[in-house]
Enzyme design. Structure first.
Site, PDB file in Angstrom:
ATOM      1  N   ASP A  50       0.834  -1.198   0.000  1.00  0.00           N
ATOM      2  CA  ASP A  50       0.000   0.000   0.000  1.00  0.00           C
ATOM      3  C   ASP A  50       0.870   1.249   0.000  1.00  0.00           C
ATOM      4  O   ASP A  50       0.613   2.217  -0.729  1.00  0.00           O
ATOM      5  CB  ASP A  50      -0.922  -0.028   1.222  1.00  0.00           C
ATOM      6  CG  ASP A  50      -1.759   1.222   1.344  1.00  0.00           C
ATOM      7  OD1 ASP A  50      -2.516   1.535   0.414  1.00  0.00           O
ATOM      8  OD2 ASP A  50      -1.661   1.909   2.387  1.00  0.00           O
ATOM      9  N   ASP A 119      -6.630  -6.193  -2.038  1.00  0.00           N
ATOM     10  CA  ASP A 119      -5.571  -6.506  -1.077  1.00  0.00           C
ATOM     11  C   ASP A 119      -4.424  -7.255  -1.750  1.00  0.00           C
ATOM     12  O   ASP A 119      -3.243  -6.974  -1.495  1.00  0.00           O
ATOM     13  CB  ASP A 119      -6.135  -7.373   0.060  1.00  0.00           C
ATOM     14  CG  ASP A 119      -7.070  -6.618   0.982  1.00  0.00           C
ATOM     15  OD1 ASP A 119      -7.117  -5.376   0.902  1.00  0.00           O
ATOM     16  OD2 ASP A 119      -7.764  -7.279   1.778  1.00  0.00           O
ATOM     17  N   GLU A 122      -2.095  -5.084  -3.838  1.00  0.00           N
ATOM     18  CA  GLU A 122      -1.127  -4.372  -3.005  1.00  0.00           C
ATOM     19  C   GLU A 122      -0.066  -5.316  -2.462  1.00  0.00           C
ATOM     20  O   GLU A 122       1.126  -4.958  -2.380  1.00  0.00           O
ATOM     21  CB  GLU A 122      -1.852  -3.659  -1.865  1.00  0.00           C
ATOM     22  CG  GLU A 122      -2.739  -2.517  -2.334  1.00  0.00           C
ATOM     23  CD  GLU A 122      -3.556  -1.905  -1.225  1.00  0.00           C
ATOM     24  OE1 GLU A 122      -4.025  -0.770  -1.399  1.00  0.00           O
ATOM     25  OE2 GLU A 122      -3.734  -2.548  -0.170  1.00  0.00           O
TER      26      GLU A 122
END
Length: 229
Positions: A50, A119, A122
Site C-alpha cells: 500500500d 488486497d 497491493e
C-alpha cells in the site's frame, strides 16, 4: 508444474516481474483463511505494498501533470490507489486461479471479492518491492496503473463527495452510512459498511478502514444507479 496448479511464470509475465524468490509471490497470494498463522497471510505484504503503491503513483502523476496543483494531484492519487482500482489491476493480472483461500472463503466466491482482489494487488506490489527493490516495484506500478491514469474521464473526486452532490442536486437527504460488519485483528481490521439514501436500495462496500469502506459503498451505489462521477 504440478497438475492442477497454475504456472506462476504466466502470472509473473502479466505482472511484469520475474521473482528471484517465488515464495514472496506465493505469500502475496495467501489469504488469512488459508494461512496456518495470520503472519503467514498476505496482510503484512499488503501493508507494505500500500505504501509502495502510494509513492510510485505519486511519482508517476507528479511527472505526468507538471502544471497541476497539489489538490489536483491529490485527487488523482486518491482515484488511482483506491481499492476498486487495485481490484481492477488484480483482475487484469488474472490472479484468481492463483489465490490461496481456505475452503469456506473459496466456496463463498472469495476469488471474485473486490476487497480481497484489491488486497492481493497491493500485496504483490509489496512482494515485488522486497524481491527487486524500488525500481522494480515502480516499473510494475507504472505498467499497471499508467493506463488507468490515462483513462478518459477517470474520476478525480472521491465517491462520497460525488454521491452527496448527486443527492443534494435531487433534494434528497444526505447519504447515511452504517457499519455492517467488522473483522480481523486490531492491527489489520476489515470493515463492511452500507450506504443508504431514502427511496433507493442500499449498497455495501468493504475496506481496511471505515473511510475506505464508505468510499467503496458510495462507488457501488453510483455504479448500480448509473450515477456519473
Amino acid at each position: 508444474m504440478a497438475r492442477g496448479k497454475p504456472d506462476l511464470a504466466a502470472l509473473e509475465g502479466r505482472v511484469g516481474h520475474e521473482f528471484t524468490d517465488r515464495d514472496l509471490l506465493r505469500w502475496a497470494l495467501t489469504h488469512v483463511s488459508a494461512a496456518p498463522r495470520r503472519p503467514d497471510s498476505y496482510e503484512r505484504l499488503e501493508f507494505l505494498g500500500d505504501r509502495v503503491l502510494g509513492l510510485a503513483v505519486a511519482h508517476m502523476i507528479y511527472e505526468s501533470y507538471p502544471a497541476e496543483s497539489e489538490g489536483e494531484l491529490s485527487r488523482r492519487l486518491a482515484a488511482l490507489v483506491r481499492k476498486e482500482t487495485c481490484a481492477e489491476v488484480a483482475e487484469l493480472w488474472g490472479v484468481g486461479p492463483y489465490m490461496r483461500l481456505g475452503e469456506g472463503e473459496a466456496q463463498t466466491g472469495g476469488r471474485k471479492k473486490r476487497a480481497i482482489l484489491g488486497d492481493i494487488c497491493e500485496a504483490i506490489i509489496g512482494a515485488v518491492f522486497l524481491d527487486g527493490g524500488t525500481a522494480a516495484a515502480e516499473r510494475v506500478v507504472r505498467a499497471a496503473f499508467g493506463p488507468k491514469m490515462r483513462e478518459a474521464g477517470r474520476n478525480l473526486r472521491d465517491a462520497k463527495t460525488a454521491l452527496q452532490e448527486w443527492a443534494q442536486a435531487r433534494r434528497l437527504a444526505p447519504p447515511r452510512y452504517r457499519l455492517v460488519a467488522r473483522s480481523g485483528p486490531d492491527h489489520a481490521p476489515s470493515f463492511e459498511l452500507a450506504v443508504e439514501i431514502e427511496g433507493f436500495e442500499g449498497a455495501t462496500g468493504a475496506g481496511s478502514s471505515k473511510r475506505a469502506a464508505e468510499q467503496a459503498a458510495a462507488a457501488a451505489f453510483m455504479a448500480r444507479e448509473g450515477v456519473e462521477e
